[in-house]
Design an enzyme around this catalytic site. Structure first.
Site, PDB file in Angstrom:
ATOM      1  N   ASP A  27       0.798  -1.228   0.000  1.00 36.92           N
ATOM      2  CA  ASP A  27       0.000   0.000   0.000  1.00 36.92           C
ATOM      3  C   ASP A  27       0.831   1.280   0.000  1.00 36.92           C
ATOM      4  OD1 ASP A  27      -1.709  -2.062   0.584  1.00 36.92           O
ATOM      5  OD2 ASP A  27      -2.460  -1.214   2.449  1.00 36.92           O
ATOM      6  N   GLU A 209     -10.548  -1.531   3.496  1.00 29.44           N
ATOM      7  CA  GLU A 209      -9.253  -0.994   3.869  1.00 29.44           C
ATOM      8  C   GLU A 209      -9.012   0.344   3.168  1.00 29.44           C
ATOM      9  OE1 GLU A 209      -6.381  -4.683   4.959  1.00 29.44           O
ATOM     10  OE2 GLU A 209      -6.605  -4.326   2.806  1.00 29.44           O
TER      11      GLU A 209
END
Length: 502
Positions: A27, A209
């Site tokens: 990420d 998320e």
């Protein structure tokens, strides 16, 4: 691994996209423009090229294309792994972390506490600050600053809210397995009060998320501003695995209200195609936007991979690239508010390159037409298709006549697809070989595509970026041709321009 294999997999290193030198990344975190450069932090395993030892890696760029990798910014230790988060410039030193001469950068990140911690098993939000422009960081002595006692509370995105009800910091994060975005406010980045929550809604596969929340003008009108809530999820994407969705609505400083929700609560699996997706491809995940981008632009980067096979893609010693940075805008299209995306900085302009292949017009009829002089492994292709009688038409990239990645349009189905089943190396994981599609309708009778091909990826921007598809590919080094094709009839290609880097 043999020497020849090592050479082959390292040849997948991207030319236009960021990848770490010899480690794993996932990420993007802490995206911010500060000190005249773009800072990209990211989930990083500093000692291996698979997931683990989560810390924040760091790279900087003057132009979003040429990146310099720096030492690990915020490292894991025996107490915690450093999960995703964001960075703000605390210009008025509301946190007290600054000095008389230096306002701090403040990172909000998720502490995933380990067995050695008193908070073992909990995910909570913590702070670190930097006084040298983001290159070295000090963890806050009183971490965590926001603890719900939850094992799935993560991924804080912090921004400064300025509105009719006041001026303060807002944090959005997720209760991942509850499919909820939770919103908090603070005056000092240390003490947080709950504002509201959003969800579950639309796609609720796997976990939620990496949320983001930001305003955008509709069609560039500063008097008509809407708020966009981005929520990434894994799995549960429209073509399987990881993906990002978005909602458009209003934020009054306390509550986000969606005007584009299709389903409340647990998703209807038959309605995935009705939800609004950042990208319909398999490899665009954890997308978040930059803080303080110049000229108030909304710029976004994602991790270009999919958790289904992320640890096994055939690259070494690095693993996983980032997407190209995208500028996103909001538009009213056929009575619906939709995001459009384009590459934030034109790689050709930055590189000083001009098209090396141009085609004014050509008609293809039940054939595959290799474009002589257009071969390459790193390319940008702009073109427009006008359908004739063909059932299907499109282009094939990174092809040698045997393997290739097919980008096709089927007008009767109202779909665009990318077929990577024969794109090169595909057997490293059972779920990689795929044909993935998205809804696509003509505009004024035609289809405009902008395609970026790199050593291990394809990013497709269709109809001005209203539809995008992003996918990894691992072709042979000798598969460099570009071809046009049509089946079941004719199609016309016009305005094809191709720029090549390699």
């Amino acid at each position: 691994m043999t020497a020849s294999t090592a050479t082959t997999v390292e040849s997948f290193r991207p030319a236009l996209h960021y990848a770490a030198r010899n480690t794993w990344l996932n990420d993007p975190n802490g995206l911010i423009h500060h000190g005249g450069v773009y800072h990209l932090y990211y989930q990083n395993n500093p000692v291996d090229n698979v997931w683990g030892n989560m810390s924040w890696g760091h790279a900087t760029s003057p132009d979003l294309l040429n990146w310099t990798e720096h030492p690990v910014a915020i490292a894991c230790d025996e107490q915690e792994d450093i999960f995703s988060g964001s960075i703000v410039f605390d210009r008025h030193n509301s946190s007290g972390f600054g000095t008389a001469t230096a306002a701090p950068l403040v990172a909000a990140y998720t502490s995933a506490f380990k067995a050695g911690s008193a908070h073992h098993g909990v995910q909570a939000q913590s702070l670190a600050h930097s006084l040298d422009g983001g290159y070295t960081w000090t963890k806050h002595a009183s971490n965590p600053v926001l603890n719900r006692g939850s094992a799935e509370f993560r991924d804080p995105k912090v921004f400064r809210y300025e509105g009719p009800v006041g001026s303060y910091w807002v944090m959005i994060a997720v209760e991942a397995t509850d499919f909820q975005v939770v919103l908090y406010k603070s005056d000092n980045l240390k003490d947080w009060d709950l504002l509201s929550s959003f969800g579950p809604a639309n796609a609720t596969g796997g976990v939620w998320e990496c949320p983001d929340l930001f305003p955008l003008p509709v069609d560039g009108d500063p008097e008509n501003v809407k708020w966009v809530l981005v929520v990434n999820l894994n799995p549960g994407g429209p073509n399987s695995g990881s993906a990002g969705q978005y909602f458009v609505g209003d934020f009054d400083g306390t509550t986000f209200t969606s005007g584009t929700t299709v389903t409340e609560g647990v998703q209807d699996p038959d309605r995935l195609g009705e939800y609004q997706w950042l990208d319909w491809g398999r490899d665009y995940y954890a997308a978040v936007s930059f803080s303080d981008a110049p000229d108030n632009r909304r710029l976004m980067i994602s991790w270009m991979n999919n958790w289904q096979y992320a640890n096994e893609i055939p690259t070494s010693p690095w693993r996983s690239p980032m997407s190209l940075a995208r500028e996103i805008s909001l538009h009213a299209v056929d009575g619906r508010l939709r995001l459009a995306q384009r590459v934030a900085e034109d790689p050709a302009t930055v590189s000083g390159l001009s098209p090396v292949f141009e085609l004014a017009e050509a008609t293809v009829s039940n054939e595959t037409l290799v474009l002589d002089g257009a071969a390459g492994s790193v390319q940008h292709i702009d073109l427009t298709f006008t359908p004739g009688t063909a059932e299907e038409f499109g282009l094939v990239v990174r092809t040698d006549g045997t393997e290739g990645t097919r980008i096709g349009i089927r007008p009767a189905d109202g779909r665009i697809f990318i077929d990577r089943r024969n794109s090169g190396l595909t057997d490293f994981h059972e779920s990689f070989a795929s044909i993935d599609s998205a809804p696509l309708l003509p505009i004024d009778g035609s289809y405009q595509l902008s395609v970026y091909v790199d050593h291990c990826s394809v990013e497709i921007f269709a109809q001005g970026g209203l539809v995008t598809l992003t996918e990894l590919i691992f072709p042979s080094a000798t598969s460099t041709d570009v071809a046009l094709y049509a089946t079941g009839g004719t199609a016309t290609v016009s305005g094809l321009n191709l720029t090549r880097w390699a």
